[in-house]
Design an enzyme around this catalytic site. Structure first.
Site, PDB file in Angstrom:
ATOM      1  N   GLU A  96       0.833  -1.220   0.000  1.00  0.00           N
ATOM      2  CA  GLU A  96       0.000   0.000   0.000  1.00  0.00           C
ATOM      3  C   GLU A  96       0.863   1.264   0.000  1.00  0.00           C
ATOM      4  O   GLU A  96       2.077   1.197   0.264  1.00  0.00           O
ATOM      5  CB  GLU A  96      -0.940   0.004   1.202  1.00  0.00           C
ATOM      6  CG  GLU A  96      -0.233  -0.021   2.537  1.00  0.00           C
ATOM      7  CD  GLU A  96      -1.024   0.630   3.662  1.00  0.00           C
ATOM      8  OE1 GLU A  96      -1.495   1.771   3.485  1.00  0.00           O
ATOM      9  OE2 GLU A  96      -1.124  -0.001   4.729  1.00  0.00           O
ATOM     10  N   SER A 135     -13.117   1.604  10.182  1.00  0.00           N
ATOM     11  CA  SER A 135     -12.383   1.704   8.926  1.00  0.00           C
ATOM     12  C   SER A 135     -13.040   0.898   7.812  1.00  0.00           C
ATOM     13  O   SER A 135     -13.508  -0.226   8.033  1.00  0.00           O
ATOM     14  CB  SER A 135     -10.951   1.196   9.124  1.00  0.00           C
ATOM     15  OG  SER A 135     -10.283   1.171   7.885  1.00  0.00           O
ATOM     16  N   ASP A 195     -16.901   5.324  14.067  1.00  0.00           N
ATOM     17  CA  ASP A 195     -15.680   5.342  13.257  1.00  0.00           C
ATOM     18  C   ASP A 195     -15.131   3.924  13.106  1.00  0.00           C
ATOM     19  O   ASP A 195     -14.472   3.387  14.005  1.00  0.00           O
ATOM     20  CB  ASP A 195     -14.639   6.273  13.894  1.00  0.00           C
ATOM     21  CG  ASP A 195     -13.456   6.513  12.963  1.00  0.00           C
ATOM     22  OD1 ASP A 195     -13.358   5.813  11.930  1.00  0.00           O
ATOM     23  OD2 ASP A 195     -12.640   7.397  13.261  1.00  0.00           O
ATOM     24  N   LYS A 219      -5.310  10.860   0.898  1.00  0.00           N
ATOM     25  CA  LYS A 219      -5.452   9.482   1.385  1.00  0.00           C
ATOM     26  C   LYS A 219      -6.736   8.926   0.783  1.00  0.00           C
ATOM     27  O   LYS A 219      -7.822   9.481   1.000  1.00  0.00           O
ATOM     28  CB  LYS A 219      -5.520   9.518   2.913  1.00  0.00           C
ATOM     29  CG  LYS A 219      -5.871   8.198   3.576  1.00  0.00           C
ATOM     30  CD  LYS A 219      -5.959   8.388   5.096  1.00  0.00           C
ATOM     31  CE  LYS A 219      -6.755   7.288   5.748  1.00  0.00           C
ATOM     32  NZ  LYS A 219      -7.058   7.590   7.169  1.00  0.00           N
ATOM     33  N   LYS A 235      -3.016  -1.736  15.503  1.00  0.00           N
ATOM     34  CA  LYS A 235      -2.496  -0.911  16.593  1.00  0.00           C
ATOM     35  C   LYS A 235      -3.545  -0.752  17.672  1.00  0.00           C
ATOM     36  O   LYS A 235      -4.734  -0.671  17.378  1.00  0.00           O
ATOM     37  CB  LYS A 235      -2.121   0.473  16.060  1.00  0.00           C
ATOM     38  CG  LYS A 235      -0.830   0.445  15.296  1.00  0.00           C
ATOM     39  CD  LYS A 235      -0.287   1.841  15.054  1.00  0.00           C
ATOM     40  CE  LYS A 235       1.069   1.726  14.389  1.00  0.00           C
ATOM     41  NZ  LYS A 235       1.177   2.478  13.153  1.00  0.00           N
TER      42      LYS A 235
HETATM   43  N1  PSU Z   1      -2.445   1.604  10.638  1.00  0.00           N
HETATM   44  C1  PSU Z   1      -1.098   1.628  10.707  1.00  0.00           C
HETATM   45  N2  PSU Z   1      -0.382   2.205   9.703  1.00  0.00           N
HETATM   46  C2  PSU Z   1      -1.006   2.763   8.615  1.00  0.00           C
HETATM   47  C3  PSU Z   1      -2.443   2.724   8.553  1.00  0.00           C
HETATM   48  C4  PSU Z   1      -3.103   2.140   9.570  1.00  0.00           C
HETATM   49  O1  PSU Z   1      -0.547   1.114  11.664  1.00  0.00           O
HETATM   50  O2  PSU Z   1      -0.317   3.293   7.733  1.00  0.00           O
HETATM   51  C5  PSU Z   1      -3.126   3.284   7.339  1.00  0.00           C
HETATM   52  C6  PSU Z   1      -3.447   2.160   6.339  1.00  0.00           C
HETATM   53  O3  PSU Z   1      -3.333   2.665   5.030  1.00  0.00           O
HETATM   54  C7  PSU Z   1      -4.903   1.846   6.656  1.00  0.00           C
HETATM   55  C8  PSU Z   1      -5.411   3.221   6.956  1.00  0.00           C
HETATM   56  O4  PSU Z   1      -5.597   1.235   5.598  1.00  0.00           O
HETATM   57  O5  PSU Z   1      -4.386   3.847   7.704  1.00  0.00           O
HETATM   58  C9  PSU Z   1      -6.712   3.186   7.725  1.00  0.00           C
HETATM   59  O6  PSU Z   1      -7.261   4.460   7.780  1.00  0.00           O
HETATM   60  P1  PSU Z   1      -8.764   4.644   8.286  1.00  0.00           P
HETATM   61  O7  PSU Z   1      -8.729   4.286   9.744  1.00  0.00           O
HETATM   62  O8  PSU Z   1      -9.057   6.091   8.072  1.00  0.00           O
HETATM   63  O9  PSU Z   1      -9.631   3.733   7.471  1.00  0.00           O
HETATM   64 MN    MN Z   2     -12.405   6.254  10.068  1.00  0.00          MN
END
Ligand code: PSU
Ligand code: MN
Length: 307
Positions: A27, A143, A141, A89, A162
């Site tokens: 990614e 993902s 929230d 992003k 994490k």
């Molecule tokens: N968690 C990490 N490192 C990252 C991300 C998440 O430890 O770089 C990034 C990844 O690209 C993941 C995105 O898909 O953040 C998730 O963002 P959101 O929570 O806004 O969906």
């Molecule tokens: Mn989100």
């Protein structure tokens, strides 16, 4: 192979896919939003080398000028890393406008899965996935990475999630959506910086052959969606549980105080944790990505033998 009109697959990647050779997707949000420059670029280039050293072809994924790219040049990786958080992003909902406006974008786990699947790539290595945030019972929230795992047929190799997330709720969500969560040589869900989290995975598998067999079985059963392989950080790079969790709690507190919301939340927390731990967490982050790239490549090699 009939390719999507918006997709550009790098010649080396295209050849490997056509010949049934192992390919591993990577990614780009981890480059632009997940790590600071210049470590992000250095890591992105090294991780491609780790994949080659383990018998697969790397395909770093991003959107450049509205084109979906499976396989980036060194210059494109350097550009994304240098531009950092100024690059958009791009998760699932962002894709149509970014493409129609011919913009650049860094792909999240969700969007990388979409583009990998379009190109015919089955395995994807990253650091950590997005998930259900703490407090999601009121913020909602969650993902888009989780919904993508439910519907797109890619094996995602990560180091767990994490603890900026609610790991228990993340596992519940994945269970509801029918996404298998596999521990690589472990019964416990790894929590990215630490090998332990206090939560159990669904199954423990110990070899790339076993992981490949489970992934192929899912496909042959005609089941939609992907699979999550959680690979613990190597012991020598793991962080102290209390140190990292203190930093995470502090980062979350600040994000609430500052009213950080929506797609900005994860990048804010990632950057703050790096600052609060004085760069120690960045080194752990880099090492676990290499480790995931290795296991992803070994698994891709086994899947290619089964086709
Ligand atoms: N968690 C990490 N490192 C990252 C991300 C998440 O430890 O770089 C990034 C990844 O690209 C993941 C995105 O898909 O953040 C998730 O963002 P959101 O929570 O806004 O969906
Ligand atoms: Mn989100």
């Amino acid at each position: 192979m009939e390719l999507n009109k918006y997709l550009d697959v790098a010649p080396e990647v295209k050849k490997a896919i056509e010949e049934g050779k192992p390919v591993v997707a990577l990614e780009s949000t981890i480059i632009s939003h997940g790590m600071p420059y210049p470590k992000n670029v250095e890591t992105a280039l090294n991780v491609e080398k780790v994949i080659r050293d383990n018998g697969a072809i790397p395909a770093t994924i991003a959107i450049i000028g509205g084109r979906l790219k499976a396989g980036l040049s060194k210059e494109e990786i350097e550009y994304l890393g240098k531009t950092g958080q100024k690059v958009t992003k791009v998760s699932r909902r962002d894709l149509p406008v970014i493409v129609s406006k011919k913009m650049d974008g860094a792909t999240t786990v969700a969007t990388t899965m979409i583009i990998a699947a379009m190109a015919g790539i089955k395995v994807f290595a990253t650091g950590g996935i997005g998930g259900v945030h703490r407090g999601a019972e009121t913020t909602m929230d969650i993902s888009a990475d989780l919904e993508e795992l439910a519907q797109t047929p890619v094996l995602v190799v990560c180091a767990g999630a994490k603890a900026i997330l609610d790991l228990g709720l993340t596992l519940e969500y994945l269970e509801t959506k029918g996404v298998p969560v596999i521990g690589y040589g472990t019964e416990e869900l790894p929590a990215f910086y630490t090998r332990k989290s206090g939560f159990k995975v669904d199954y423990r598998l110990d070899t790339p052959e076993e992981v490949a067999a489970a992934f192929v079985a899912k496909r042959e059963l005609g089941m939609a969606g992907g699979m999550l392989l959680t690979n613990p950080i190597p012991e020598q790079y793991a962080m102290d549980y209390d140190t990292i969790n203190k930093a995470i709690d502090q980062a979350i507190k600040e994000s609430v105080e500052q009213g950080v919301k929506g797609k900005a939340t994860t990048p804010f927390l990632l950057a703050r944790v790096v600052e609060l731990t004085g760069g120690d967490s960045l080194e752990s982050n880099i090492q676990l990505v290499y480790n995931n790239a290795k296991v992803a490549s070994q698994t891709a090699v086994e899947i290619s033998k089964m086709n």
